[in-house]
Design a protein around this motif. Sequence first.
Motif, PDB file in Angstrom:
ATOM      1  N   VAL A   1      66.060  32.624  26.313  1.00  0.00           N
ATOM      2  CA  VAL A   1      65.119  32.829  25.226  1.00  0.00           C
ATOM      3  C   VAL A   1      64.111  31.693  25.205  1.00  0.00           C
ATOM      4  O   VAL A   1      64.491  30.527  25.239  1.00  0.00           O
ATOM      5  N   PRO A   2      62.800  31.987  25.192  1.00  0.00           N
ATOM      6  CA  PRO A   2      61.796  30.918  25.121  1.00  0.00           C
ATOM      7  C   PRO A   2      61.990  30.079  23.873  1.00  0.00           C
ATOM      8  O   PRO A   2      62.492  30.550  22.844  1.00  0.00           O
ATOM      9  N   GLU A   3      61.560  28.818  23.966  1.00  0.00           N
ATOM     10  CA  GLU A   3      61.772  27.896  22.863  1.00  0.00           C
ATOM     11  C   GLU A   3      60.878  28.198  21.659  1.00  0.00           C
ATOM     12  O   GLU A   3      61.192  27.840  20.546  1.00  0.00           O
ATOM     13  N   GLY A   4      59.757  28.832  21.883  1.00  0.00           N
ATOM     14  CA  GLY A   4      58.864  29.144  20.784  1.00  0.00           C
ATOM     15  C   GLY A   4      58.211  27.931  20.166  1.00  0.00           C
ATOM     16  O   GLY A   4      57.870  27.929  18.980  1.00  0.00           O
ATOM     17  N   ASP A   5      58.029  26.881  20.973  1.00  0.00           N
ATOM     18  CA  ASP A   5      57.449  25.636  20.486  1.00  0.00           C
ATOM     19  C   ASP A   5      55.941  25.664  20.691  1.00  0.00           C
ATOM     20  O   ASP A   5      55.461  25.732  21.829  1.00  0.00           O
ATOM     21  N   GLU A   6      55.166  25.617  19.617  1.00  0.00           N
ATOM     22  CA  GLU A   6      53.717  25.641  19.729  1.00  0.00           C
ATOM     23  C   GLU A   6      53.164  24.395  20.407  1.00  0.00           C
ATOM     24  O   GLU A   6      52.045  24.408  20.909  1.00  0.00           O
ATOM     25  N   ASN A   7      53.946  23.329  20.429  1.00  0.00           N
ATOM     26  CA  ASN A   7      53.495  22.071  21.031  1.00  0.00           C
ATOM     27  C   ASN A   7      53.940  21.921  22.484  1.00  0.00           C
ATOM     28  O   ASN A   7      53.784  20.856  23.069  1.00  0.00           O
ATOM     29  N   LEU A   8      54.499  22.978  23.048  1.00  0.00           N
ATOM     30  CA  LEU A   8      55.003  22.906  24.407  1.00  0.00           C
ATOM     31  C   LEU A   8      53.862  22.671  25.399  1.00  0.00           C
ATOM     32  O   LEU A   8      52.777  23.230  25.258  1.00  0.00           O
ATOM     33  N   ASP A   9      54.098  21.827  26.408  1.00  0.00           N
ATOM     34  CA  ASP A   9      53.111  21.588  27.453  1.00  0.00           C
ATOM     35  C   ASP A   9      52.890  22.862  28.267  1.00  0.00           C
ATOM     36  O   ASP A   9      53.811  23.681  28.434  1.00  0.00           O
ATOM     37  N   TYR A  10      51.684  23.011  28.798  1.00  0.00           N
ATOM     38  CA  TYR A  10      51.409  24.168  29.643  1.00  0.00           C
ATOM     39  C   TYR A  10      50.254  23.864  30.584  1.00  0.00           C
ATOM     40  O   TYR A  10      49.466  22.951  30.367  1.00  0.00           O
ATOM     41  N   ILE A  11      50.179  24.665  31.638  1.00  0.00           N
ATOM     42  CA  ILE A  11      49.050  24.621  32.559  1.00  0.00           C
ATOM     43  C   ILE A  11      48.555  26.046  32.745  1.00  0.00           C
ATOM     44  O   ILE A  11      49.352  26.976  32.882  1.00  0.00           O
ATOM     45  N   GLN A  12      47.241  26.216  32.710  1.00  0.00           N
ATOM     46  CA  GLN A  12      46.635  27.530  32.919  1.00  0.00           C
ATOM     47  C   GLN A  12      45.665  27.437  34.090  1.00  0.00           C
ATOM     48  O   GLN A  12      44.833  26.536  34.145  1.00  0.00           O
ATOM     49  N   ILE A  13      45.800  28.367  35.015  1.00  0.00           N
ATOM     50  CA  ILE A  13      44.977  28.382  36.225  1.00  0.00           C
ATOM     51  C   ILE A  13      44.213  29.697  36.273  1.00  0.00           C
ATOM     52  O   ILE A  13      44.817  30.771  36.166  1.00  0.00           O
ATOM     53  N   VAL A  14      42.907  29.601  36.416  1.00  0.00           N
ATOM     54  CA  VAL A  14      42.071  30.788  36.557  1.00  0.00           C
ATOM     55  C   VAL A  14      41.621  30.861  38.012  1.00  0.00           C
ATOM     56  O   VAL A  14      40.876  29.994  38.488  1.00  0.00           O
ATOM     57  N   PHE A  15      42.079  31.870  38.717  1.00  0.00           N
ATOM     58  CA  PHE A  15      41.707  32.081  40.115  1.00  0.00           C
ATOM     59  C   PHE A  15      40.513  33.032  40.193  1.00  0.00           C
ATOM     60  O   PHE A  15      40.348  33.913  39.356  1.00  0.00           O
ATOM     61  N   GLY A  16      39.675  32.849  41.230  1.00  0.00           N
ATOM     62  CA  GLY A  16      38.635  33.818  41.535  1.00  0.00           C
ATOM     63  C   GLY A  16      37.349  33.663  40.768  1.00  0.00           C
ATOM     64  O   GLY A  16      36.666  34.655  40.510  1.00  0.00           O
ATOM     65  N   LEU A  17      36.963  32.433  40.429  1.00  0.00           N
ATOM     66  CA  LEU A  17      35.718  32.253  39.688  1.00  0.00           C
ATOM     67  C   LEU A  17      34.485  32.608  40.516  1.00  0.00           C
ATOM     68  O   LEU A  17      33.408  32.815  39.964  1.00  0.00           O
ATOM     69  N   SER A  18      34.637  32.662  41.836  1.00  0.00           N
ATOM     70  CA  SER A  18      33.514  33.060  42.684  1.00  0.00           C
ATOM     71  C   SER A  18      33.566  34.538  43.036  1.00  0.00           C
ATOM     72  O   SER A  18      32.755  35.023  43.824  1.00  0.00           O
ATOM     73  N   ALA A  19      34.525  35.251  42.463  1.00  0.00           N
ATOM     74  CA  ALA A  19      34.666  36.679  42.728  1.00  0.00           C
ATOM     75  C   ALA A  19      34.440  37.467  41.445  1.00  0.00           C
ATOM     76  O   ALA A  19      34.310  36.896  40.360  1.00  0.00           O
ATOM     77  N   GLN A  20      34.414  38.777  41.570  1.00  0.00           N
ATOM     78  CA  GLN A  20      34.225  39.614  40.390  1.00  0.00           C
ATOM     79  C   GLN A  20      35.501  39.739  39.574  1.00  0.00           C
ATOM     80  O   GLN A  20      35.470  39.758  38.345  1.00  0.00           O
ATOM     81  N   ASP A  21      36.637  39.840  40.270  1.00  0.00           N
ATOM     82  CA  ASP A  21      37.920  39.956  39.581  1.00  0.00           C
ATOM     83  C   ASP A  21      38.630  38.608  39.572  1.00  0.00           C
ATOM     84  O   ASP A  21      38.646  37.899  40.579  1.00  0.00           O
TER      85      ASP A  21
END
Length: 363
Positions: free
Chosen positions: A291-311
Amino acid sequence: MYFKKILAAVLCGAVLAAVLTSCQEDESRAASSIGDSTSSGVNSVVPPVEIKDYSFPEFMEKIDTTDVLSNQVYSSFNRDELVREVEEQPFEGYSCIECYLDAYYVFEDNGFVGIINELGTVVLEADTYVSAELVSNELVRLNYPERSGMAADYLQISGGYGRLVEYNEFDSENITISTVYDSEAGTELYELRANGEVVYDKIWDSIEEISIEDIDTNKAATAVYKASSGGQHYFIVFDNYYNFEVYEGVYGLIRLKVGDVYGECYILDADDYSELDQMIDSFGSESYASVPEGDENLDYIQIVFGLSAQDRVQVTISADGYCFTDNLTHNRQPTNKYFSVLSRETFIDLVNWVDSTLSQEYE
């Protein structure tokens, strides 16, 4: 009577032998039990698992705002390298303030500026212009006093000499895109020219003019071209004097939160982008789920792939290993979103990769 005594002695001896044997067996079993217990205890001690450490990358803390034009790979004109302040006066009777190309010196005299070459020959007398500025590799802008209302003049310098030239304002029609046919591949490629000269000496798979407002940058530009070659993306940026800078384009975006620190940076190198993509593919999913911890202060990393593409694909991984993948399509095709569970160490590996590898793009 004698026989009874002997029989009694034999029976006593047998009983004593049985008792001794029983004692020895009990002692042997006790010793074996202790040995087994000791051995089992040693084998059951699990060596401590080393927990990887991570922290917010220092280079990201220095990025006030993200800028697509950050990874410069070429500049046709580098003023910082061509212009230097004069620390020791090279000539008697002249007060020199700047040196151009290690061959021309700007000197001041009674509120005006002139130019003298490295041999001590005056190229431009100090009687008309109040300031001089090297604006291209061999072009000096000469400014009149503001009150005169007169436009600047330009001095072409070369070979120790100089001559006044007429310079027209930037005209985008002087930048052209020509087609080059690749007979081996059977495809059309493209060449960019400015005033008839090839820009960056490169043939492009694709190239188009865009507006500076179309990209995320604080830099000024007179004209911008977006180009690609061999799977790599570039921006070619021109100023008023047709000087140009080439920047490797943007491939992805990193959003990172560690503790109470948040930051963003672009991925501006094709090799780094490919390496990160392979890392994500290699992680795989864990067989367990909790079960996820549900902690709003949890560390995270977000990666957006394909900024030079349409999708584009957006992957968000929390410090506890939960991963949400969101495919962002450019049309109305069905979106693909799903959750997966990764090892908790994948998050740490990614943060440390950003710190060690991606930081080199911003040195």
